[in-house]
Every structure is written in C-alpha cells, then in structure tokens.
Design an enzyme around this catalytic site. Sequence first.
Site, PDB file in Angstrom:
ATOM      1  N   ASN A 163     -18.854  21.233   7.044  1.00 20.87           N
ATOM      2  CA  ASN A 163     -17.940  20.720   8.069  1.00 20.87           C
ATOM      3  C   ASN A 163     -18.655  19.853   9.095  1.00 20.87           C
ATOM      4  O   ASN A 163     -18.252  18.722   9.383  1.00 20.87           O
ATOM      5  CB  ASN A 163     -17.242  21.885   8.774  1.00 20.87           C
ATOM      6  CG  ASN A 163     -16.225  22.564   7.878  1.00 20.87           C
ATOM      7  OD1 ASN A 163     -15.764  21.965   6.907  1.00 20.87           O
ATOM      8  ND2 ASN A 163     -15.890  23.806   8.187  1.00 20.87           N
ATOM      9  N   ILE A 164     -19.746  20.407   9.671  1.00 17.20           N
ATOM     10  CA  ILE A 164     -20.460  19.665  10.716  1.00 17.20           C
ATOM     11  C   ILE A 164     -21.158  18.452  10.115  1.00 17.20           C
ATOM     12  O   ILE A 164     -21.116  17.348  10.671  1.00 17.20           O
ATOM     13  CB  ILE A 164     -21.474  20.572  11.433  1.00 17.20           C
ATOM     14  CG1 ILE A 164     -20.741  21.714  12.148  1.00 17.20           C
ATOM     15  CG2 ILE A 164     -22.295  19.763  12.433  1.00 17.20           C
ATOM     16  CD1 ILE A 164     -21.672  22.761  12.729  1.00 17.20           C
ATOM     17  N   THR A 182     -27.328  23.327   9.349  1.00 20.48           N
ATOM     18  CA  THR A 182     -27.035  24.527   8.566  1.00 20.48           C
ATOM     19  C   THR A 182     -27.212  25.759   9.453  1.00 20.48           C
ATOM     20  O   THR A 182     -27.553  25.665  10.631  1.00 20.48           O
ATOM     21  CB  THR A 182     -27.991  24.645   7.367  1.00 20.48           C
ATOM     22  OG1 THR A 182     -29.303  25.008   7.853  1.00 20.48           O
ATOM     23  CG2 THR A 182     -28.095  23.321   6.610  1.00 20.48           C
ATOM     24  N   VAL A 201     -26.364  25.534  21.318  1.00 23.15           N
ATOM     25  CA  VAL A 201     -25.588  26.301  22.295  1.00 23.15           C
ATOM     26  C   VAL A 201     -24.527  25.396  22.902  1.00 23.15           C
ATOM     27  O   VAL A 201     -24.834  24.293  23.362  1.00 23.15           O
ATOM     28  CB  VAL A 201     -26.483  26.857  23.429  1.00 23.15           C
ATOM     29  CG1 VAL A 201     -25.656  27.713  24.394  1.00 23.15           C
ATOM     30  CG2 VAL A 201     -27.636  27.661  22.862  1.00 23.15           C
ATOM     31  N   ALA A 212     -22.031  23.742  21.597  1.00 17.48           N
ATOM     32  CA  ALA A 212     -21.614  22.548  20.848  1.00 17.48           C
ATOM     33  C   ALA A 212     -22.055  21.303  21.604  1.00 17.48           C
ATOM     34  O   ALA A 212     -23.241  21.049  21.755  1.00 17.48           O
ATOM     35  CB  ALA A 212     -20.116  22.570  20.583  1.00 17.48           C
ATOM     36  N   GLU A 232     -17.050  30.355  11.047  1.00 19.38           N
ATOM     37  CA  GLU A 232     -18.020  30.149   9.988  1.00 19.38           C
ATOM     38  C   GLU A 232     -17.310  30.373   8.654  1.00 19.38           C
ATOM     39  O   GLU A 232     -16.244  31.003   8.603  1.00 19.38           O
ATOM     40  CB  GLU A 232     -19.185  31.114  10.129  1.00 19.38           C
ATOM     41  CG  GLU A 232     -20.043  30.908  11.361  1.00 19.38           C
ATOM     42  CD  GLU A 232     -20.864  29.640  11.310  1.00 19.38           C
ATOM     43  OE1 GLU A 232     -21.263  29.173  12.398  1.00 19.38           O
ATOM     44  OE2 GLU A 232     -21.085  29.093  10.192  1.00 19.38           O
ATOM     45  N   ASP A 285     -24.207  35.381  16.407  1.00 13.48           N
ATOM     46  CA  ASP A 285     -24.214  33.985  16.855  1.00 13.48           C
ATOM     47  C   ASP A 285     -24.346  33.907  18.370  1.00 13.48           C
ATOM     48  O   ASP A 285     -25.135  33.115  18.904  1.00 13.48           O
ATOM     49  CB  ASP A 285     -22.922  33.297  16.384  1.00 13.48           C
ATOM     50  CG  ASP A 285     -22.874  31.828  16.776  1.00 13.48           C
ATOM     51  OD1 ASP A 285     -22.051  31.461  17.634  1.00 13.48           O
ATOM     52  OD2 ASP A 285     -23.680  31.040  16.241  1.00 13.48           O
ATOM     53  N   LYS A 309     -27.548  32.465  20.795  1.00 11.22           N
ATOM     54  CA  LYS A 309     -27.378  31.507  21.892  1.00 11.22           C
ATOM     55  C   LYS A 309     -27.936  32.062  23.195  1.00 11.22           C
ATOM     56  O   LYS A 309     -28.560  31.329  23.973  1.00 11.22           O
ATOM     57  CB  LYS A 309     -25.892  31.163  22.057  1.00 11.22           C
ATOM     58  CG  LYS A 309     -25.303  30.387  20.887  1.00 11.22           C
ATOM     59  CD  LYS A 309     -23.795  30.187  21.062  1.00 11.22           C
ATOM     60  CE  LYS A 309     -23.215  29.414  19.891  1.00 11.22           C
ATOM     61  NZ  LYS A 309     -21.744  29.266  19.980  1.00 11.22           N
ATOM     62  N   GLY A 341     -15.872  23.546  17.004  1.00 13.37           N
ATOM     63  CA  GLY A 341     -15.286  22.389  16.349  1.00 13.37           C
ATOM     64  C   GLY A 341     -16.354  21.498  15.770  1.00 13.37           C
ATOM     65  O   GLY A 341     -17.407  21.274  16.365  1.00 13.37           O
TER      66      GLY A 341
END
Length: 803
Positions: A460-461, A542, A596, A598, A654, A665, A669, A784
């Site tokens: 996605n990213i 990743t 961290v 986004a 995810e 996650d 961060k 996102g």
Amino acid sequence: MSVERQLHKFGGSSLADPECYRRVVNILKEYSKQDDLIVVSAAGKTTNRLIEFIDGLHKDGRLAHEALQELKKFQFDLIEQLLEGEDKDNLLAQLNDEFKLLGELTAPLSEAEQACVLGHGESWSSRLLAALLNQNKLAARAQDSRIFLRAEVATQPEVDRGASYPLLKEILAQHAHHRVVITGFMAQDSQGQTVLLGRNGSDYSATVIGALAEVSRVTIWSDVAGVYSADPRLVADACLLPLLRLDEASELARLAAPVLHSRTLQPVAQSTMDCHLRCSYEPESGSTRIERVLASGRGAKIISSLNEVLIIELHYSSGHDFLRQSKETIASLTRAQLEPLAFEVQDDQHCLRLTYTSEIVGGAMRYLQDTATEAELKLKEGYSMVAAVGAGVTKNPNHCYGFYQQLKTAPVEFICESSSGLSLVAVLRKTDTDALVQGVHKQLFQAQKRIAIALCGKGNIGSSWLSLFAEQKLELEKRRGMNFELVAIIDSQTYWFNPQGIDATKANAQFETEAIAYQPGEWIEQLGAIQGYDDAVVLDVTASQELAESYIDIAEQGMHLISANKVAGSASSEYYHQVQDAFAKINRHWLYNATVGAGLPINHTVRDLRESGDDIVALSGIFSGTLSWLFQQYDGSIPFAELLDLAWQQGLTEPDPRHDLDGSDVMRKLVILARESGLELEPEAVKVESLVPDELTELSLDDFLDNGHILSELLAERLKKAQREDKVLRYVARLEKNGKATVGVEALSREHALANLLPCDNIFAIESKWYKDNPLVIRGPGAGREVTAGAIQSDLNLLSSQL
C-alpha cells in the site's frame, strides 16, 4: 533626454532571413517603445560575402562577380519578401544603384575604400528594418552611425566620445518620437573616411552609443540566451548564467569568447546603464544580466576555448633587465588595447611569449615593430586555448586542481594565472579543445548529481509512494538541481534492478514480469556497486525484521537510508546505536520521520527541541491512526469486531490487524520518540496492553476475523463501565522522564485533549522545560498510505538538501 530610453542591438544571426526580421519586429513591438534606439549588424553572412568580393577583386574578377551576384540576390529577396508598395520600390532602386557602383570597383582598393565596401551590410539592414517597422505602424528612422560616431583607424579603434556626443544629441533631437535604427560596426575619421570598429565591433558600437545616449539599458539580442557555463553546443548540461559580474564578463570578453566581444563592456563599466544578453529566437528562454558589482567570487563559472591562437615570441638580449622590459611591454600593449590573451615569462631564456587571436595578432606585431621594442620577434602558429573564468578561480584549490588534472595529458605549452584572479588560461599545441572543455566542465562543476533510489516494499505505502514520486520527480529535480532515478524495487523474495531507471508509473504493472529471485544480501551489494550515480538511497516502507537487521550492511555499502520501518529504531539500544554509528562514520544519512505520526513532523520537532537546549519531561498521545479511528467510532452501537473488519477492508490497518491491536506498533513509536528526546528506553521496559485475546493470537487471519466476537465482548464491558462515568475509551501512549512508559486503553473524560480527534488523527503532547504549563501539541492524520508516502517523500527532499 529621457533616462528611460533603451537600446536594442540585433546581430547578424537575428537578421538572417525574412522570418528573423519579422521576429525582430515582434520583439520590438513588445519590448521597445517610442524613442528607443536600435543598432543592427549586417544580415546573415553579408559581411563574409563582401569580404569574398574584395578578395576576389584582388585575385580573380570572376570570383568577385559571383560573390556580388549571390549577395545581390540575398538582399533583393529580403526586400521582396518583407516590404510592399512604394517602400519596396524605393529600397530596391537604391539597392540596385549601390550594387551597380560596387560592380564598377577595380583593384587595388585602399584600406578606407575596403572599409566603405564592408559597411554596406549594416546600411542595408538599417534601412530595411526601419522600413519594416514603419510598415508595422512603429514609427522608425534609419540612421548611418558615421554621421555622428568619430574614431581614428587602429587595430582596435576607440570612439572619440567627446566629439561624438554633441553630434548624436543633434541626431536624436531630429528623430524625436521615432525608433532610430542605427548601423553598427562603423564610425568616421577626421578625414571623412569610414573606420570599422573591428570584427564583431557592432556590440561595441551599441554599448558606446548607449552610453552616449544615456540609455538605461542595452539589450544585445543574438542566437543564444546569454552566457552559459560552457558552449551549450559542446556541453549538453551547460547552464545559463542569469547574473554575471561585470569584471568576470569583461575577462570573458578579453579572452575572445564569441558571446561577448572585446571592448563591448568598457562603455558599460564607464556608465550607469545595465547590459542584458537575450535570444531573439526565444525571447522568454532566459537571459544574462551583467551585474555592476565587484563582490568577491568563489571560483570558476565559465569554461571557454579557442581552436586557433598564435604566439608572438620576444627574445631579449641578455644584457638588459629582462623582467622590467617584459612588464613594460605588456603594460604598453594593454594601453594600446592589445593586451594578450595569456603570456609566459621565460626568465632563464629572456623570452616573453604572448598569445593572440588571428584577428589581433597582426596589429600587435605592427605595434611592437613601430614602438621599436628591443627584442627579436617571432610569430608562431598552431596553438589552441582553454580557459576557466570566474572571480577567485586562481584561489579556489578544487578548481585549480581540477583544471590542472584535466590538462595533465594534454600538449600544454604554458598555463597563465591572471593577476586579477579572474581566469586560468592554458595555451596548448593544436589539439581537440572540445573534449578538454567537456572534461574541465564536468570536473569543476559536476553539473548535476545523479541519485539512485531503491524501493523496498511495493504494498500500500510503496504503491502510493511510486505514484507520488512519478508526480513529483521533475519538480524535485528542478528544485534540487539533481537527477533522481528509481533503479530497483525489492519485495520479500524477488527484486527488479535496472541501472538505467524504472518508470514509476509502470512499475507495479511490470514488476511481476521483470523481477527475479535473489539470495540474501544480493541486491544490497548490487546496488552498492552501481555505476554512474553519485549517491544511492534505500527506501524501506516494509515492516520487515529481516530487512531492519540489514541496515548496517546498507550503510557499509555507502548508501543512504529512509525508513518507515520501525523495527531498527525501536530495537535494543545496542543495535539502534550500531546502526546510527554505521551511517554516521561514513557521512551517510539515516532518516526515519515516517516511522512515527505518518506525515506529521513529530520526530523532527522532538529532536530539534532537545538539540536547541530544551528538556523533554513527558510525552503522551494517541500514536496509532488505526486505533484512533477504531476508538473514535466505537460507541457501542456497532460491535468492535465489525468496526475492525471495516477498517481492514479500507486499508486502514496492517494486512494482519493484530499487528495494530497488540500494541507493538505504538510501543515501537514510543521507543523511537523517547530516543529522539534523549531518553534511553528499551522496548521491554514499556508496559504494553494488547487487545488481542490470548486464544486468538495463534489463529490464521481468517479464523481470527471469524472469531472477532470474543474481542467485541471484552471491549464491550470496558466501554459500558466508561460510559457510566461519562467517559470514552482511547488507546494512549505515555512516557515520563523517569523512564516509565505505558501503552494501553484508557478511559478519558469527553473534554480531554486526547479524546477529541478526527478519525485516524494522531496527537502528540510534549511537556518540557519550555512547554511545562501548556504542552506543545502536534495533531493530524496518523494513518493512511498517502500521508506515509508523503513522509517518505519529505525525507527524500530533506536528504537531497544535505547531499
């Protein structure tokens, strides 16, 4: 006299054919106004044809006749195609009379007669352009410069400004409210004879006339946009210089560069007018403005060359003071406008070597003979010249080294460093200067860095970043002056490597057919050995533990790294510092703002506060965009598992949503932020509440989703308890300076800052010495693919500014 008057000079290439004349008229419509002055050269190759005619008269009358007939056809065709009616008839009749007189000339011609013949080209251009302007409703008058410009014959004739000024003033008064189209190249001596101002003397006459007329600006229009870092016909990546210092431009002109001619800038230096160089073929393609400043410079700006130069050798007898004589000779030549391009003093042989162009060398020889210089003169042919020009070039060690390095295998006669520090000039036995110019230009300017990019992860990213990179590539390259090429895409088992570059718009579609399997570490070594690039950058989007464990290998290959992968940043302190040190010790960069928040600049902010002297006391917030969205929606009306399924389908989680729910996650961060704030925090020291029930941990993804009611039931009880207290549930991370760190579900009042967010928002509250009573708050989208891809692109932009 209006100080706003301007002067426009058009060279022969700008008047080469009817279309060029029409283009000049359009330029004058847009860029000139009533009362402006226009100076013109002979159209196209007219002057060359007139020289052929004169040579033919002295050698072969048939050749003279052919040259004259060819020239007559060219000039008649210009008038036929550009003018109409009475104007056309009048100019054709006048032209016919002049060619009749030229045809009656017989050899030998005196110097003055030859000058008069060569001046016809400018007269024809002036008359034709003035008539064409009038035809286009721009009032204009043709003017022969010999009526007001005064000069005496010399190798480099100087205009007598004192005698010329009142004559020009009278002319301008007669032609008020008209554009005056003046012949370049010509003046008149005290005997009324034509004096030519030297080959390419039209530019000089333009700036002299501009200074006498007190114009505010002289624009020299030609077939190039201005001064480039090298001849763009030789060096593909030569860049246009929008600004050039007056002394640098004068040095370039002194070295006989074709874009700026000798003496052209003297009147500019002695007046208040500006000087611009522009292209008549593409008026909006940029320009060079000659700056009237003499500030310090840092090195070379331009690489110039001449294929044909000659050397005058002066051999002095051993009984004289050789050094004094050589200095006096150069000073005398300079006063006579005959300064050499370069010179060498051979003290042991009592020899002074002076370099000139073929145009000037004859005049220099005559001057030395006429002044009875006490030396034996020898003229030698068969030399070339390469020069690096720019204020401070002789004091710039990198530029001096690069210049000498490129010339080390060339047939160098001598290298001259100008006393002004404005140029390094190499005189060589006849050689291919094109290759030398290209080599020196590349060595000194390294015109554009090439950056290779490898993308790890095409999910996605990764896919979002590919789209963003395709959209932003040209703008990034323009802004940074670098070339960025995507050369590799790597997933967990296969990779696609193409050193020539991968089209980001087609990467996903072509990956399956282009990718091949790889052995562990293979792609890292291959990328590290890539040729033709100045730097390589790995983008890790990743969540791979295996890739994070390869970060030191990436550093050891001399590459930069940008991470959205949180594993290394939140690993043990020992490994985290090993990775940092691996990049730092070879002056490479590891950037990880995307790990961290986004696209939120939280890492930058925390690091900047600490490095600025602040002291972080506590950090808290909602660090997961996924959990932010889930708990903002969760009010009991819809079971939590159904909300989770919806978020999973929308790509907000995810691929396995348990990686969001288990708190790992958020923990990672928090560890990364703690380290950015200067605290040493180990991952195992964070107390983490997982939302994944033990019985669902080991199930397949499908089975986990099918049994989501277990998760819903556990959270439903906690929500009811919070609602009885008029509170809401939020998944909160907290860090205190004493090292206490927690991640888990908390019941917060509805008015709490962490409770009131938009779905997917992250919020970071920073308490510090400076922000104690009123914490610094950063909030915005924290999940996102687009915003995370934007954070990667932001780090790429930051990295490029550091290269």
